[in-house]
Design an enzyme around this catalytic site. Structure first.
Site, PDB file in Angstrom:
ATOM      1  N   HIS A 225      -4.423  -0.905   6.012  1.00 11.60           N
ATOM      2  CA  HIS A 225      -3.967  -0.080   6.989  1.00 11.60           C
ATOM      3  C   HIS A 225      -5.051  -0.291   8.437  1.00 11.60           C
ATOM      4  O   HIS A 225      -5.597   0.748   8.617  1.00 11.60           O
ATOM      5  CB  HIS A 225      -3.996   1.262   6.868  1.00 11.60           C
ATOM      6  CG  HIS A 225      -4.751   1.923   5.674  1.00 11.60           C
ATOM      7  ND1 HIS A 225      -6.265   1.855   6.192  1.00 11.60           N
ATOM      8  CD2 HIS A 225      -4.818   2.807   4.812  1.00 11.60           C
ATOM      9  CE1 HIS A 225      -6.953   2.502   5.100  1.00 11.60           C
ATOM     10  NE2 HIS A 225      -5.911   3.111   4.313  1.00 11.60           N
TER      11      HIS A 225
ATOM     12  N   ASN B 266      -5.332   7.311  -5.850  1.00  8.97           N
ATOM     13  CA  ASN B 266      -6.135   8.540  -5.727  1.00  8.97           C
ATOM     14  C   ASN B 266      -5.191   9.754  -5.772  1.00  8.97           C
ATOM     15  O   ASN B 266      -4.882  10.747  -5.149  1.00  8.97           O
ATOM     16  CB  ASN B 266      -6.297   8.602  -3.892  1.00  8.97           C
ATOM     17  CG  ASN B 266      -5.025   8.629  -3.055  1.00  8.97           C
ATOM     18  OD1 ASN B 266      -3.994   7.936  -3.404  1.00  8.97           O
ATOM     19  ND2 ASN B 266      -5.152   9.157  -1.931  1.00  8.97           N
TER      20      ASN B 266
ATOM     21  N   LYS C  97      -9.418  -0.611  -5.812  1.00 14.28           N
ATOM     22  CA  LYS C  97      -9.228   0.337  -4.442  1.00 14.28           C
ATOM     23  C   LYS C  97     -10.698   0.770  -4.035  1.00 14.28           C
ATOM     24  O   LYS C  97     -11.208   1.630  -5.234  1.00 14.28           O
ATOM     25  CB  LYS C  97      -8.097   1.424  -4.666  1.00 14.28           C
ATOM     26  CG  LYS C  97      -8.119   2.060  -3.155  1.00 14.28           C
ATOM     27  CD  LYS C  97      -7.677   1.522  -2.132  1.00 14.28           C
ATOM     28  CE  LYS C  97      -7.879   2.050  -0.824  1.00 14.28           C
ATOM     29  NZ  LYS C  97      -6.570   2.178   0.096  1.00 14.28           N
TER      30      LYS C  97
ATOM     31  N   HIS D 227     -10.519   0.759   1.843  1.00 16.44           N
ATOM     32  CA  HIS D 227     -10.226   1.745   2.742  1.00 16.44           C
ATOM     33  C   HIS D 227     -11.441   1.883   3.872  1.00 16.44           C
ATOM     34  O   HIS D 227     -12.528   2.064   3.457  1.00 16.44           O
ATOM     35  CB  HIS D 227     -10.084   3.057   2.339  1.00 16.44           C
ATOM     36  CG  HIS D 227      -9.907   4.208   3.420  1.00 16.44           C
ATOM     37  ND1 HIS D 227      -8.742   4.966   3.406  1.00 16.44           N
ATOM     38  CD2 HIS D 227     -10.581   4.643   4.292  1.00 16.44           C
ATOM     39  CE1 HIS D 227      -8.875   5.549   4.551  1.00 16.44           C
ATOM     40  NE2 HIS D 227      -9.793   5.557   5.068  1.00 16.44           N
TER      41      HIS D 227
ATOM     42  N   ALA E  31      -4.014  14.757   5.911  1.00 16.55           N
ATOM     43  CA  ALA E  31      -3.623  13.393   6.547  1.00 16.55           C
ATOM     44  C   ALA E  31      -2.474  12.474   5.567  1.00 16.55           C
ATOM     45  O   ALA E  31      -2.843  12.228   4.490  1.00 16.55           O
ATOM     46  CB  ALA E  31      -4.940  12.527   6.783  1.00 16.55           C
TER      47      ALA E  31
ATOM     48  N   LEU F  59      -4.828   9.032   8.140  1.00 12.84           N
ATOM     49  CA  LEU F  59      -6.157   8.513   8.172  1.00 12.84           C
ATOM     50  C   LEU F  59      -5.979   6.925   7.779  1.00 12.84           C
ATOM     51  O   LEU F  59      -5.342   6.445   6.907  1.00 12.84           O
ATOM     52  CB  LEU F  59      -7.123   8.954   7.158  1.00 12.84           C
ATOM     53  CG  LEU F  59      -7.635  10.298   7.839  1.00 12.84           C
ATOM     54  CD1 LEU F  59      -8.636  11.212   6.696  1.00 12.84           C
ATOM     55  CD2 LEU F  59      -8.453  10.126   9.003  1.00 12.84           C
TER      56      LEU F  59
ATOM     57  N   HIS G 207       0.854  -1.139  -0.109  1.00 14.10           N
ATOM     58  CA  HIS G 207       0.007  -0.086   0.054  1.00 14.10           C
ATOM     59  C   HIS G 207       0.840   1.219   0.114  1.00 14.10           C
ATOM     60  O   HIS G 207       1.571   1.555   0.992  1.00 14.10           O
ATOM     61  CB  HIS G 207      -0.933   0.108   1.295  1.00 14.10           C
ATOM     62  CG  HIS G 207      -1.902   1.223   1.339  1.00 14.10           C
ATOM     63  ND1 HIS G 207      -3.121   0.911   1.644  1.00 14.10           N
ATOM     64  CD2 HIS G 207      -1.550   2.450   0.917  1.00 14.10           C
ATOM     65  CE1 HIS G 207      -3.672   2.055   1.557  1.00 14.10           C
ATOM     66  NE2 HIS G 207      -2.894   3.065   1.240  1.00 14.10           N
TER      67      HIS G 207
ATOM     68  N   HIS H  92       3.111  14.618   1.752  1.00 14.55           N
ATOM     69  CA  HIS H  92       2.421  15.774   1.663  1.00 14.55           C
ATOM     70  C   HIS H  92       3.578  16.913   1.938  1.00 14.55           C
ATOM     71  O   HIS H  92       4.087  16.554   3.060  1.00 14.55           O
ATOM     72  CB  HIS H  92       1.021  16.083   2.547  1.00 14.55           C
ATOM     73  CG  HIS H  92       0.114  14.992   2.177  1.00 14.55           C
ATOM     74  ND1 HIS H  92      -0.992  15.441   1.483  1.00 14.55           N
ATOM     75  CD2 HIS H  92      -0.281  14.063   2.946  1.00 14.55           C
ATOM     76  CE1 HIS H  92      -1.819  14.472   1.569  1.00 14.55           C
ATOM     77  NE2 HIS H  92      -1.486  13.421   2.191  1.00 14.55           N
TER      78      HIS H  92
ATOM     79  N   ASP I  45       1.462   2.636   3.663  1.00 15.19           N
ATOM     80  CA  ASP I  45       0.661   3.768   3.388  1.00 15.19           C
ATOM     81  C   ASP I  45       1.475   4.975   3.413  1.00 15.19           C
ATOM     82  O   ASP I  45       0.985   6.061   3.942  1.00 15.19           O
ATOM     83  CB  ASP I  45      -0.520   3.836   4.376  1.00 15.19           C
ATOM     84  CG  ASP I  45      -1.495   4.839   4.104  1.00 15.19           C
ATOM     85  OD1 ASP I  45      -1.598   5.198   2.941  1.00 15.19           O
ATOM     86  OD2 ASP I  45      -2.303   4.963   5.047  1.00 15.19           O
TER      87      ASP I  45
ATOM     88  N   HIS J 260       1.406   5.486  -1.615  1.00 18.25           N
ATOM     89  CA  HIS J 260       1.083   6.567  -2.427  1.00 18.25           C
ATOM     90  C   HIS J 260       2.465   7.086  -2.970  1.00 18.25           C
ATOM     91  O   HIS J 260       3.447   7.709  -2.339  1.00 18.25           O
ATOM     92  CB  HIS J 260       0.567   7.873  -1.565  1.00 18.25           C
ATOM     93  CG  HIS J 260      -0.853   7.160  -0.690  1.00 18.25           C
ATOM     94  ND1 HIS J 260      -1.993   7.299  -1.548  1.00 18.25           N
ATOM     95  CD2 HIS J 260      -1.086   6.437   0.267  1.00 18.25           C
ATOM     96  CE1 HIS J 260      -3.007   6.683  -0.546  1.00 18.25           C
ATOM     97  NE2 HIS J 260      -2.352   6.161   0.331  1.00 18.25           N
ATOM     98  N   LEU J 261       2.400   7.317  -4.378  1.00 15.51           N
ATOM     99  CA  LEU J 261       3.459   7.704  -5.093  1.00 15.51           C
ATOM    100  C   LEU J 261       3.443   9.085  -5.806  1.00 15.51           C
ATOM    101  O   LEU J 261       4.308   9.806  -6.024  1.00 15.51           O
ATOM    102  CB  LEU J 261       4.226   6.834  -6.131  1.00 15.51           C
ATOM    103  CG  LEU J 261       4.836   5.627  -5.634  1.00 15.51           C
ATOM    104  CD1 LEU J 261       5.385   4.868  -7.111  1.00 15.51           C
ATOM    105  CD2 LEU J 261       6.229   5.890  -4.909  1.00 15.51           C
ATOM    106  N   ARG J 262       2.058   9.550  -5.859  1.00 13.59           N
ATOM    107  CA  ARG J 262       1.617  10.927  -6.351  1.00 13.59           C
ATOM    108  C   ARG J 262       2.187  11.081  -7.762  1.00 13.59           C
ATOM    109  O   ARG J 262       2.148   9.828  -8.370  1.00 13.59           O
ATOM    110  CB  ARG J 262       2.219  12.053  -5.480  1.00 13.59           C
ATOM    111  CG  ARG J 262       2.098  12.149  -4.173  1.00 13.59           C
ATOM    112  CD  ARG J 262       0.440  11.819  -3.583  1.00 13.59           C
ATOM    113  NE  ARG J 262       0.675  12.170  -1.973  1.00 13.59           N
ATOM    114  CZ  ARG J 262      -0.370  11.459  -1.292  1.00 13.59           C
ATOM    115  NH1 ARG J 262      -1.667  10.786  -1.832  1.00 13.59           N
ATOM    116  NH2 ARG J 262      -0.450  11.804  -0.098  1.00 13.59           N
TER     117      ARG J 262
HETATM  118  C1  NCD Z   1      -3.488   9.141   2.237  1.00 13.73           C
HETATM  119  C2  NCD Z   1      -3.161  10.226   1.233  1.00 13.73           C
HETATM  120  O1  NCD Z   1      -2.506  11.049   1.482  1.00 13.73           O
HETATM  121  O2  NCD Z   1      -3.440  10.077   0.042  1.00 13.73           O
HETATM  122  N1  NCD Z   1      -3.528   9.577   3.796  1.00 13.73           N
HETATM  123  C3  NCD Z   1      -3.521   8.921   4.611  1.00 13.73           C
HETATM  124  O3  NCD Z   1      -3.501   9.601   5.838  1.00 13.73           O
HETATM  125  N2  NCD Z   1      -3.319   7.554   4.773  1.00 13.73           N
HETATM  126  C4  NCD Z   1      -4.983   8.481   1.820  1.00 13.73           C
HETATM  127  C5  NCD Z   1      -5.253   7.377   2.720  1.00 13.73           C
HETATM  128  O4  NCD Z   1      -4.701   6.262   2.438  1.00 13.73           O
HETATM  129  O5  NCD Z   1      -6.218   7.329   3.451  1.00 13.73           O
HETATM  130 ZN    ZN Z   2      -3.133   5.084   1.859  1.00 10.96          ZN
END
Ligand code: NCD
Ligand code: ZN
Length: 345
Positions: free
Chosen positions: A175, A42, A100, A137, A264, A220, A14, A252, A248, A16-18
């Site tokens: 998560h 996302n 997802k 989620h 988050a 989150l 899991h 940011h 996860d 997030h690479l943006r």
């Molecule tokens: C994630 C995000 O920033 O994309 N944020 C987080 O707090 N985990 C989104 C997610 O996985 O809920």
């Molecule tokens: Zn996530």
């Protein structure tokens, strides 16, 4: 106890690479240690079609430094308009590894998520048929449900009914943050898995709120009481194949975390393996570390384990930088508030 630890190369189930400059900045932090990762869809706008997933995969490959190897395992973002045929074709061609599910409004960039679960029933039935896993989620978004209860309520009101209505659907509870989720995951058999993040093994809700608000510990699902953190530690270090690592890691830039309404997400890609080795050693479970980071995930996803290995060495505390500079600005690296003695060598 030996001071080196060699394990099959881990995967992150899991991540997030943006996109754009942020992708370029954070990708090496994961690719340095991990062979593969499940890539969260996302983005803005979200990755909802096979064509979008293919384009995103190509951008990730293009952002990878020449001297690194890394396989992005792509996902589609489930919406009420997801086309089951497009999804099935993306799965059949090997393009996507999972789909997802974000309840609409549950977290960062989830506005296009699902409101009415009846509307995605045909898609879920198709997924069960073709063996395509659903990453969930697991939080309700009802305004009247306390944020600390949203995961437990989701299991009763949404997840369990979906699983009962869709036999054969393979589900990853993403998560997990509560003992309720750990218990439910344990009861689910081969078709149910659960990822646990690095940070939820380390922090509880006091760490976010006592002595001043700590925006870099806000993510989150939000970290819960200590008893829940201990349940997660027990699950992660248990050796049970139901539980595997999904960091996860969610970057940011600092100005977006440190403001009146902060985003988050915790960014853990850089120091995750050092933190986890410390956690498993503290709990006398170093012999189960490889299972959690390298073996249980491929087993759930029906993928081969990685053939190559990494080695961690124990020594003087490793000092990680406080921040990663990305083309979009500084991203604070998760501070585990304890010395870390294991480094990847
Ligand atoms: C994630 C995000 O920033 O994309 N944020 C987080 O707090 N985990 C989104 C997610 O996985 O809920
Ligand atoms: Zn996530």
């Amino acid at each position: 106890m030996s001071d080196t630890l060699t394990l099959r190369r881990p995967d992150d189930w899991h991540l997030h690479l943006r996109d754009g400059a942020m992708l370029k900045g954070v990708l090496p932090e994961t690719a340095r240690h991990f062979a593969r990762a499940i890539i969260m869809p996302n983005l803005v706008p979200p990755v909802v079609t096979g064509a979008q997933a293919a384009a995103y995969r190509d951008r990730i490959r293009a952002a990878l430094p020449d001297d690194m190897r890394f396989e992005p395992l792509m996902t589609l973002y489930l919406t009420e308009d997801t086309d089951p045929d497009d999804m099935a074709a993306a799965h059949a061609s090997g393009l996507i590894t999972a789909v997802k599910l974000y309840p609409a409004g549950a977290t960062t960039n989830s506005a296009s998520g699902v409101r009415d679960f009846e509307r995605v029933r045909p898609v879920l039935e198709r997924m069960a048929e073709i063996g395509l896993p659903l990453c969930v989620h697991g939080e309700v978004t009802d305004a009247d449900i306390d944020i600390f209860d949203r995961e437990a309520v989701f299991i009763d009101r949404v997840l369990d009914p979906i699983r009962r209505a869709t036999p054969g659907l393979r589900v990853v509870m993403e998560h997990v943050t509560t003992s309720d989720a750990v218990d439910y995951a344990r009861s689910g058999g081969e078709d149910l898995g659960a990822t646990i993040t690095t940070h939820h093994l380390v922090i509880n809700r006091n760490d976010i709120l006592v002595g001043g608000i700590k925006p870099h510990y806000y993510c989150l699902p939000v970290a819960k009481r200590e008893e829940h953190r201990l349940a997660l530690r027990a699950a992660a270090t248990s050796g049970e194949p139901t539980f595997f690592l999904g960091t996860d890691s969610a970057p940011h830039v600092d100005p977006l975390k440190e403001q009146a309404c902060g985003c988050a997400g915790c960014f853990t890609a850089t120091n995750t393996l050092s933190i986890l080795a410390e956690v498993f050693e503290q709990d006398g479970a170093l012999d189960r570390f490889e299972g959690f980071v390298s073996l249980h995930g491929p087993r759930f996803y029906h993928l081969p384990v990685n053939e190559d290995t990494i080695t961690l060495t124990k020594g003087d505390p490793v000092v990680y930088p406080a921040k990663l500079d990305t083309g979009e600005g500084p991203v604070t690296i998760f501070d585990p508030m304890m010395p870390l003695h294991w480094r990847v060598t």
